[in-house]
Design a protein around this motif. Structure first.
Motif, PDB file in Angstrom:
ATOM      1  N   THR A   1       5.472  17.898 -25.367  1.00  0.00           N
ATOM      2  CA  THR A   1       5.231  16.464 -24.772  1.00  0.00           C
ATOM      3  C   THR A   1       5.410  15.265 -25.720  1.00  0.00           C
ATOM      4  OG1 THR A   1       4.083  17.707 -22.975  1.00  0.00           O
ATOM      5  CG2 THR A   1       3.763  15.317 -23.016  1.00  0.00           C
ATOM      6  N   ARG A   2       4.579  15.364 -26.835  1.00  0.00           N
ATOM      7  CA  ARG A   2       4.668  14.268 -27.599  1.00  0.00           C
ATOM      8  C   ARG A   2       6.136  13.777 -28.104  1.00  0.00           C
ATOM      9  NH1 ARG A   2       5.524  13.009 -32.821  1.00  0.00           N
ATOM     10  NH2 ARG A   2       6.684  15.160 -32.872  1.00  0.00           N
ATOM     11  N   VAL A   3       7.196  14.370 -28.257  1.00  0.00           N
ATOM     12  CA  VAL A   3       8.367  14.061 -28.370  1.00  0.00           C
ATOM     13  C   VAL A   3       8.917  13.393 -27.436  1.00  0.00           C
ATOM     14  CG1 VAL A   3      10.779  14.999 -28.930  1.00  0.00           C
ATOM     15  CG2 VAL A   3       9.062  16.197 -29.933  1.00  0.00           C
ATOM     16  N   LEU A   4       8.811  14.084 -26.085  1.00  0.00           N
ATOM     17  CA  LEU A   4       9.319  13.180 -25.000  1.00  0.00           C
ATOM     18  C   LEU A   4       8.521  11.766 -24.660  1.00  0.00           C
ATOM     19  CD1 LEU A   4      10.747  13.140 -22.168  1.00  0.00           C
ATOM     20  CD2 LEU A   4       8.431  13.968 -21.099  1.00  0.00           C
ATOM     21  N   LEU A   5       7.301  11.646 -25.035  1.00  0.00           N
ATOM     22  CA  LEU A   5       6.563  10.266 -24.794  1.00  0.00           C
ATOM     23  C   LEU A   5       7.344   9.313 -26.037  1.00  0.00           C
ATOM     24  CD1 LEU A   5       3.067  11.624 -24.014  1.00  0.00           C
ATOM     25  CD2 LEU A   5       4.678  10.494 -22.720  1.00  0.00           C
ATOM     26  N   LEU A   6       7.517   9.946 -27.333  1.00  0.00           N
ATOM     27  CA  LEU A   6       7.938   9.214 -28.407  1.00  0.00           C
ATOM     28  C   LEU A   6       9.284   8.815 -28.173  1.00  0.00           C
ATOM     29  CD1 LEU A   6       7.407   7.915 -31.195  1.00  0.00           C
ATOM     30  CD2 LEU A   6       8.326  10.191 -31.875  1.00  0.00           C
ATOM     31  N   VAL A   7      10.173   9.506 -27.636  1.00  0.00           N
ATOM     32  CA  VAL A   7      11.435   9.057 -27.224  1.00  0.00           C
ATOM     33  C   VAL A   7      11.635   8.062 -26.049  1.00  0.00           C
ATOM     34  CG1 VAL A   7      13.652   9.925 -26.334  1.00  0.00           C
ATOM     35  CG2 VAL A   7      12.309  11.193 -28.235  1.00  0.00           C
TER      36      VAL A   7
ATOM     37  N   PRO B   1      -4.119   3.903 -24.184  1.00  0.00           N
ATOM     38  CA  PRO B   1      -3.045   4.350 -25.033  1.00  0.00           C
ATOM     39  C   PRO B   1      -2.154   5.319 -24.357  1.00  0.00           C
ATOM     40  CG  PRO B   1      -5.045   4.187 -26.282  1.00  0.00           C
ATOM     41  CD  PRO B   1      -5.641   4.126 -25.038  1.00  0.00           C
ATOM     42  N   LEU B   2      -2.885   6.332 -23.729  1.00  0.00           N
ATOM     43  CA  LEU B   2      -2.040   7.253 -22.830  1.00  0.00           C
ATOM     44  C   LEU B   2      -1.229   6.556 -21.610  1.00  0.00           C
ATOM     45  CD1 LEU B   2      -0.921  10.329 -22.316  1.00  0.00           C
ATOM     46  CD2 LEU B   2      -3.018  10.613 -21.088  1.00  0.00           C
ATOM     47  N   ALA B   3      -1.759   5.574 -21.033  1.00  0.00           N
ATOM     48  CA  ALA B   3      -1.271   5.037 -19.978  1.00  0.00           C
ATOM     49  C   ALA B   3       0.133   4.332 -20.372  1.00  0.00           C
ATOM     50  CB  ALA B   3      -2.271   3.917 -19.223  1.00  0.00           C
ATOM     51  N   ARG B   4      -0.158   3.605 -21.693  1.00  0.00           N
ATOM     52  CA  ARG B   4       0.957   2.765 -22.180  1.00  0.00           C
ATOM     53  C   ARG B   4       2.306   3.734 -22.335  1.00  0.00           C
ATOM     54  NH1 ARG B   4      -2.973  -0.301 -24.329  1.00  0.00           N
ATOM     55  NH2 ARG B   4      -3.181   0.996 -26.227  1.00  0.00           N
ATOM     56  N   GLN B   5       1.956   5.176 -22.816  1.00  0.00           N
ATOM     57  CA  GLN B   5       2.876   5.939 -23.204  1.00  0.00           C
ATOM     58  C   GLN B   5       3.540   6.522 -21.917  1.00  0.00           C
ATOM     59  OE1 GLN B   5       0.573   8.729 -25.587  1.00  0.00           O
ATOM     60  NE2 GLN B   5       2.115   8.439 -27.118  1.00  0.00           N
ATOM     61  N   VAL B   6       2.816   6.873 -20.885  1.00  0.00           N
ATOM     62  CA  VAL B   6       3.377   7.309 -19.609  1.00  0.00           C
ATOM     63  C   VAL B   6       4.092   6.253 -18.831  1.00  0.00           C
ATOM     64  CG1 VAL B   6       2.631   7.861 -17.280  1.00  0.00           C
ATOM     65  CG2 VAL B   6       1.649   8.997 -19.366  1.00  0.00           C
TER      66      VAL B   6
ATOM     67  N   ALA C   1      -1.093   9.342  -4.534  1.00  0.00           N
ATOM     68  CA  ALA C   1      -1.850  10.100  -5.638  1.00  0.00           C
ATOM     69  C   ALA C   1      -1.318   9.852  -7.120  1.00  0.00           C
ATOM     70  CB  ALA C   1      -1.828  11.535  -5.273  1.00  0.00           C
ATOM     71  N   ALA C   2       0.012   9.666  -7.346  1.00  0.00           N
ATOM     72  CA  ALA C   2       0.534   9.372  -8.644  1.00  0.00           C
ATOM     73  C   ALA C   2      -0.077   8.142  -9.127  1.00  0.00           C
ATOM     74  CB  ALA C   2       2.126   9.411  -8.815  1.00  0.00           C
ATOM     75  N   SER C   3      -0.084   7.039  -8.075  1.00  0.00           N
ATOM     76  CA  SER C   3      -0.577   5.732  -8.783  1.00  0.00           C
ATOM     77  C   SER C   3      -2.127   5.810  -8.865  1.00  0.00           C
ATOM     78  CB  SER C   3      -0.236   4.887  -7.477  1.00  0.00           C
ATOM     79  OG  SER C   3       1.132   4.623  -7.223  1.00  0.00           O
ATOM     80  N   LYS C   4      -2.802   6.573  -8.390  1.00  0.00           N
ATOM     81  CA  LYS C   4      -4.304   6.751  -8.567  1.00  0.00           C
ATOM     82  C   LYS C   4      -4.277   7.314  -9.817  1.00  0.00           C
ATOM     83  CE  LYS C   4      -5.880   6.737  -3.771  1.00  0.00           C
ATOM     84  NZ  LYS C   4      -6.550   7.645  -2.781  1.00  0.00           N
ATOM     85  N   VAL C   5      -3.775   8.504 -10.173  1.00  0.00           N
ATOM     86  CA  VAL C   5      -3.870   9.150 -11.662  1.00  0.00           C
ATOM     87  C   VAL C   5      -3.429   8.125 -12.443  1.00  0.00           C
ATOM     88  CG1 VAL C   5      -2.905  10.904 -12.995  1.00  0.00           C
ATOM     89  CG2 VAL C   5      -3.468  11.385 -10.456  1.00  0.00           C
ATOM     90  N   ARG C   6      -2.364   7.245 -12.549  1.00  0.00           N
ATOM     91  CA  ARG C   6      -1.956   6.386 -13.502  1.00  0.00           C
ATOM     92  C   ARG C   6      -3.243   5.422 -13.787  1.00  0.00           C
ATOM     93  NH1 ARG C   6      -2.274   2.884 -16.097  1.00  0.00           N
ATOM     94  NH2 ARG C   6      -0.812   1.413 -17.016  1.00  0.00           N
ATOM     95  N   ARG C   7      -3.757   5.010 -12.760  1.00  0.00           N
ATOM     96  CA  ARG C   7      -4.780   3.943 -12.987  1.00  0.00           C
ATOM     97  C   ARG C   7      -6.192   4.374 -14.042  1.00  0.00           C
ATOM     98  NH1 ARG C   7      -3.411   2.675  -7.556  1.00  0.00           N
ATOM     99  NH2 ARG C   7      -5.449   3.578  -6.860  1.00  0.00           N
ATOM    100  N   VAL C   8      -6.259   5.640 -13.841  1.00  0.00           N
ATOM    101  CA  VAL C   8      -7.342   6.177 -14.452  1.00  0.00           C
ATOM    102  C   VAL C   8      -7.178   6.778 -15.824  1.00  0.00           C
ATOM    103  CG1 VAL C   8      -8.819   6.559 -12.170  1.00  0.00           C
ATOM    104  CG2 VAL C   8      -7.432   8.634 -13.564  1.00  0.00           C
ATOM    105  N   LEU C   9      -5.806   6.473 -16.373  1.00  0.00           N
ATOM    106  CA  LEU C   9      -5.547   7.336 -17.603  1.00  0.00           C
ATOM    107  C   LEU C   9      -6.269   6.263 -18.515  1.00  0.00           C
ATOM    108  CD1 LEU C   9      -1.892   8.440 -16.886  1.00  0.00           C
ATOM    109  CD2 LEU C   9      -3.837   9.721 -17.328  1.00  0.00           C
ATOM    110  N   PRO C  10      -6.675   6.697 -19.922  1.00  0.00           N
ATOM    111  CA  PRO C  10      -6.992   5.960 -21.065  1.00  0.00           C
ATOM    112  C   PRO C  10      -5.792   4.925 -21.319  1.00  0.00           C
ATOM    113  CG  PRO C  10      -7.382   8.055 -21.242  1.00  0.00           C
ATOM    114  CD  PRO C  10      -6.589   8.206 -20.042  1.00  0.00           C
TER     115      PRO C  10
END
Length: 322
Positions: free
Chosen positions: A144-150, A119-124, A108-117
């Motif tokens: 969450t923005r800080v977590l993704l930026l770090v 820019p967000l997919a690259r951050q994740v 399920a995690a893999s499927k969620v990852r595949r449908v992300l936009p």
């Protein structure tokens, strides 16, 4: 994406939240007139999205019951929360003992990852690439923005300009983020600190404004972010020193405590193990020790501090009353 298309997708997201929404309510939410809402509904029907029209005083539009509509549309916070929750549930993909439920969580995690936009997919992806879970949990921080930026900075080997707050004091510093570690409900970043010139560990929730700095850096060969964070936490002068004895083999006690929580050693009394932990708050310790003793079916003696002994007695009385 054109504004009409964006509004059609916004309508779809609203309908996916469930229930029947009136045309007037939808028009107000989308900032259009009811006639335009009807046109957007027709667009969704053309895409084979089963939108039903409900007549009557409380009528409006709704999705057909049981219908599942792709693609998933997550905000950054939602995507991080869902993925971290699924990956925590999935466990180690190389573990041959994983259950079917854990494998399903990983899928399920893999499927969620595949449908992300994109820019967000690259951050994740950056977060999943550099993050380590030292205690089996993957908390979703308030910022969450800080977590993704770090995470992005750690993967790209970019320094961070941060403001670190502790004990009411704010200090600006430059940090070279070597890695991100989740441990006991908190996120930590460890790396070279400009103020001390040493490798330091910082809690993410104590970092104020964070931005990318200039240039790049290299991570020392063989650097272990998880080990560095655990060592730093172990050396922190916490407020309380907890000492307890458990009538059980050391290996059994270690297996049931979160990794890196504290020291477990043989006690002077044969057959007993001594647990020593340093903590800032005692709130969660009684439940931990009670659960440990219950799981092992073992005797427990709380040696220090006195306040903890009183809390364990109070917990016992509440359990007996229940």
């Amino acid at each position: 994406m054109s504004r009409p298309t964006a509004r059609v997708l916004a309508l779809l997201e609203i309908l996916q939240s469930g229930g029947t929404r009136s045309a007037a309510d939808l028009a107000d939410t989308l900032g259009v007139d009811p006639r335009t809402v009807r046109r957007y509904v027709e667009h969704l029907l053309d895409l084979d999205v089963p939108v039903e029209s409900v007549r009557g005083t409380y009528g409006g539009y709704r999705l057909a019951p049981g219908h599942r509509v792709p693609p998933l549309m997550f905000s950054g916070e939602e995507a991080v929360a869902v993925l971290l929750g699924l990956l925590e549930r999935a466990g180690d993909p190389e573990d041959p003992t994983r259950s079917d439920a854990r494998r399903a969580a990983g899928s399920a995690a893999s499927k969620v990852r595949r449908v992300l936009p994109g820019p967000l997919a690259r951050q994740v992806d950056a977060l999943l690439d550099v993050a380590e879970l030292s205690s089996g949990d993957a908390p979703v921080p308030d910022e969450t923005r800080v977590l993704l930026l770090v995470a992005a900075a750690a993967r790209a080997r970019r320094p961070l300009e941060v403001v670190h707050t502790r004990d009411g004091h704010e200090r600006a510093r430059t940090v070279r983020p070597y890695g991100l570690v989740a441990h006991h409900g908190r996120w930590y970043v460890c790396g070279a600190d400009s103020r001390s010139g040493e490798v330091r560990t910082f809690r993410l929730d104590r970092l104020g404004p964070v931005r990318l700095g200039e240039g790049t850096f290299a991570v020392p060969t063989g650097f272990d972010a998880r080990a560095a964070v655990l060592a730093s936490l172990a050396a922190t002068p916490w407020r309380h020193r907890v000492s307890a004895r458990v009538r059980a083999p050391v290996a059994d006690v270690v297996a049931r405590l979160p990794p890196g929580l504290g020291a477990v050693n043989p006690d002077a009394t044969p057959g007993w193990a001594r647990v020593e932990v340093r903590v800032e708050s005692l709130d969660w310790v009684p439940a931990l020790l009670a659960g440990l003793a219950a799981d092992l079916g073992a005797d427990l003696v709380v040696e220090a501090p006195d306040e903890l002994r009183e809390r364990v007695h109070a917990l016992g009385r509440r359990l007996l009353d229940a």
